[in-house]
Design a protein around this motif. Structure first.
Motif, mmCIF file in Angstrom:
data_model
loop_
_atom_site.group_PDB
_atom_site.id
_atom_site.type_symbol
_atom_site.label_atom_id
_atom_site.label_comp_id
_atom_site.label_asym_id
_atom_site.label_seq_id
_atom_site.Cartn_x
_atom_site.Cartn_y
_atom_site.Cartn_z
ATOM 1 N N GLU A 208 0.461 -1.393 -0.134
ATOM 2 C CA GLU A 208 -0.215 -0.103 -0.544
ATOM 3 C C GLU A 208 1.145 1.625 0.042
ATOM 4 O O GLU A 208 0.587 2.063 -0.752
ATOM 5 C CB GLU A 208 -0.520 0.124 1.230
ATOM 6 C CG GLU A 208 -1.561 1.241 1.088
ATOM 7 C CD GLU A 208 -3.024 1.394 0.079
ATOM 8 O OE1 GLU A 208 -3.036 0.521 -0.476
ATOM 9 O OE2 GLU A 208 -3.053 2.503 -0.088
ATOM 10 N N GLU A 209 1.523 1.386 0.873
ATOM 11 C CA GLU A 209 2.878 1.888 1.312
ATOM 12 C C GLU A 209 3.424 2.476 -0.209
ATOM 13 O O GLU A 209 3.988 3.969 -0.528
ATOM 14 C CB GLU A 209 4.111 2.077 2.041
ATOM 15 C CG GLU A 209 2.851 2.117 3.500
ATOM 16 C CD GLU A 209 4.461 2.242 4.403
ATOM 17 O OE1 GLU A 209 5.621 1.794 4.002
ATOM 18 O OE2 GLU A 209 4.146 2.032 6.018
ATOM 19 N N LEU A 210 3.862 1.479 -1.207
ATOM 20 C CA LEU A 210 3.998 1.617 -2.503
ATOM 21 C C LEU A 210 3.760 2.614 -3.772
ATOM 22 O O LEU A 210 3.548 2.825 -4.142
ATOM 23 C CB LEU A 210 5.541 -0.070 -3.064
ATOM 24 C CG LEU A 210 6.171 -0.220 -2.323
ATOM 25 C CD1 LEU A 210 6.229 -1.817 -2.647
ATOM 26 C CD2 LEU A 210 7.282 0.093 -2.198
ATOM 27 N N ARG A 211 2.664 1.570 -3.777
ATOM 28 C CA ARG A 211 1.346 2.605 -4.318
ATOM 29 C C ARG A 211 0.771 4.094 -3.801
ATOM 30 O O ARG A 211 1.111 4.631 -5.392
ATOM 31 C CB ARG A 211 -0.178 1.192 -4.001
ATOM 32 C CG ARG A 211 -0.561 0.341 -4.659
ATOM 33 C CD ARG A 211 -1.878 -0.852 -4.210
ATOM 34 N NE ARG A 211 -1.658 -1.700 -4.902
ATOM 35 C CZ ARG A 211 -2.327 -3.218 -4.554
ATOM 36 N NH1 ARG A 211 -3.278 -2.677 -3.813
ATOM 37 N NH2 ARG A 211 -2.209 -3.610 -5.394
ATOM 38 N N GLU A 212 0.639 4.618 -3.036
ATOM 39 C CA GLU A 212 0.755 5.931 -2.687
ATOM 40 C C GLU A 212 2.333 6.265 -3.136
ATOM 41 O O GLU A 212 1.546 7.782 -3.560
ATOM 42 C CB GLU A 212 1.158 5.532 -0.696
ATOM 43 C CG GLU A 212 0.162 7.290 -1.021
ATOM 44 C CD GLU A 212 0.458 7.098 0.812
ATOM 45 O OE1 GLU A 212 0.022 5.995 1.677
ATOM 46 O OE2 GLU A 212 0.339 8.571 0.850
ATOM 47 N N LEU A 213 3.944 5.986 -3.146
ATOM 48 C CA LEU A 213 4.310 6.348 -3.490
ATOM 49 C C LEU A 213 4.415 6.398 -4.956
ATOM 50 O O LEU A 213 4.650 7.698 -5.591
ATOM 51 C CB LEU A 213 5.650 6.020 -2.931
ATOM 52 C CG LEU A 213 6.964 6.152 -3.765
ATOM 53 C CD1 LEU A 213 7.634 7.633 -3.207
ATOM 54 C CD2 LEU A 213 7.708 5.226 -2.889
ATOM 55 N N GLN A 214 4.188 4.935 -5.676
ATOM 56 C CA GLN A 214 3.865 5.907 -6.597
ATOM 57 C C GLN A 214 3.015 6.573 -7.558
ATOM 58 O O GLN A 214 3.618 7.472 -8.729
ATOM 59 C CB GLN A 214 2.849 4.854 -7.078
ATOM 60 C CG GLN A 214 3.889 4.245 -9.321
ATOM 61 C CD GLN A 214 5.210 4.536 -9.829
ATOM 62 O OE1 GLN A 214 5.604 3.478 -9.315
ATOM 63 N NE2 GLN A 214 5.266 5.053 -10.534
ATOM 64 N N THR A 215 1.253 6.600 -6.672
ATOM 65 C CA THR A 215 0.334 7.558 -6.933
ATOM 66 C C THR A 215 1.461 9.115 -7.180
ATOM 67 O O THR A 215 1.219 9.703 -7.884
ATOM 68 C CB THR A 215 0.144 7.404 -5.822
ATOM 69 O OG1 THR A 215 -0.960 6.029 -6.654
ATOM 70 C CG2 THR A 215 -1.360 8.725 -6.440
#
Length: 242
Positions: A208-215
Motif C-alpha cells: 500500500e505504501e509503494l502504491r501511494e509513493l507511485q501515485t
C-alpha cells in the motif's frame, strides 16, 4: 549471550566463556556432556574427551547429530545455545524438588511488573527462532546470534514507525473493501499461524505504501510535463513562461 544459562548450570566461568576459543570450546563440550547432558555412556565419551585430536571436529559433528540438535556444528553459537538449553532442561529434571518452588525475580514483588515482557519467552524454541528470523528477513534487520536481540530490534523498528503522524493517519476512517489474507500467498512459512498473519499484514501495508509513493511520483511527472508543455517554456534556457 550464554551467561545466564552457564550461571544456572554452575559453569566455572559464565561471564568469560568464549565459544570462539577452540581449546576452551572443546573443554566446555566435554564438561557439558560429562556433567549435564550425559547422552553417551562413560566408556563412549573417549573421542570427545580427546580434545587435541585432529578428528575432534568430526566427533563433535556426530555428537551434535546424536543429540538431535537442529543446528550443524558449523553454526557454533546456535549449537552452543541449543546444547545449553538441553542441559538446563536435564538439570531441572534431575532436581525438580529443588526448583519447582522457585519464582522469577520479577514475581518476588506482586506490585512490580517485569521490566521487559520478552524475558519469559523460550528463546530455544525452534518455532520461535524461525518466526523471528522470518520477520527479521522481511523487515531487513541484520541477523544476530541472540534471537531475543533480533526480536527487540523488530519491536524497536515497529515502535519507531508508529510516529504520531502515522498513528493519526491510521486513525482516519477510510472506505475500502475487506481483505482476505487467505488469498494472498506469503511465500514462506514461519511455522506459526499468528506470525504468518502478521507477516502478511506487514507485506500488504508495504504494498500500500509503494502504491501511494507511485501515485505521488505520477503526480510529480504530470506536473513537470505540464510545465514543459507550456508553449512559453524554453527548457533549454531553464526559463519557464515569459
Amino acid at each position: 549471550m550464554f551467561r545466564r544459562k552457564l550461571t544456572a548450570l554452575d559453569y566455572h566461568n559464565p561471564s568469560g566463556f568464549d565459544c570462539k576459543d577452540e581449546t576452551e570450546f572443546r573443554n566446555f563440550i566435554v564438561w557439558l556432556e560429562d556433567q549435564k547432558i550425559r547422552h553417551y555412556k562413560i566408556e563412549d565419551r573417549g573421542n570427545l574427551r580427546n580434545i587435541h585430536s585432529s578428528d575432534w571436529p568430526k566427533f563433535f559433528e556426530k555428537y551434535v547429530q546424536d543429540v538431535s540438535c537442529p543446528f550443524s556444528a558449523q553454526e557454533r553459537p546456535e549449537t552452543v545455545d541449543w546444547l545449553l538449553g538441553l542441559a538446563v532442561r536435564f538439570e531441572y529434571g534431575d532436581n525438580v524438588d529443588k526448583y519447582k518452588d522457585c519464582k522469577p525475580e520479577a514475581a518476588s514483588n506482586d506490585t512490580e511488573k517485569p521490566s521487559d515482557p520478552l524475558i519469559n519467552l523460550d528463546s530455544n524454541n525452534p518455532d520461535f527462532k524461525a518466526g523471528v528470523m522470518a520477520l527479521a528477513n522481511l523487515l531487513q534487520i541484520q541477523r544476530h546470534d541472540d534471537y531475543l536481540v533480533m526480536l527487540k530490534a523488530i519491536r524497536i523498528l515497529i515502535q519507531e514507525r508508529l510516529t504520531p503522524e502515522a498513528i493519526a493517519k491510521a486513525s482516519q476512517s477510510k472506505e475500502g473493501l475487506p481483505v482476505s489474507l487467505d488469498k494472498h500467498i506469503l511465500g514462506f512459512d514461519t511455522g506459526d499461524a499468528t506470525l504468518n498473519e502478521a507477516a502478511q499484514i506487514l507485506r500488504l501495508l508495504h504494498i500500500e505504501e509503494l502504491r501511494e509513493l507511485q501515485t505521488r511520483i505520477n503526480e510529480a511527472i504530470v506536473a513537470v510535463q505540464a510545465i514543459i508543455a507550456d508553449p512559453r517554456t524554453d527548457y533549454r534556457l531553464g526559463k519557464v513562461g515569459r
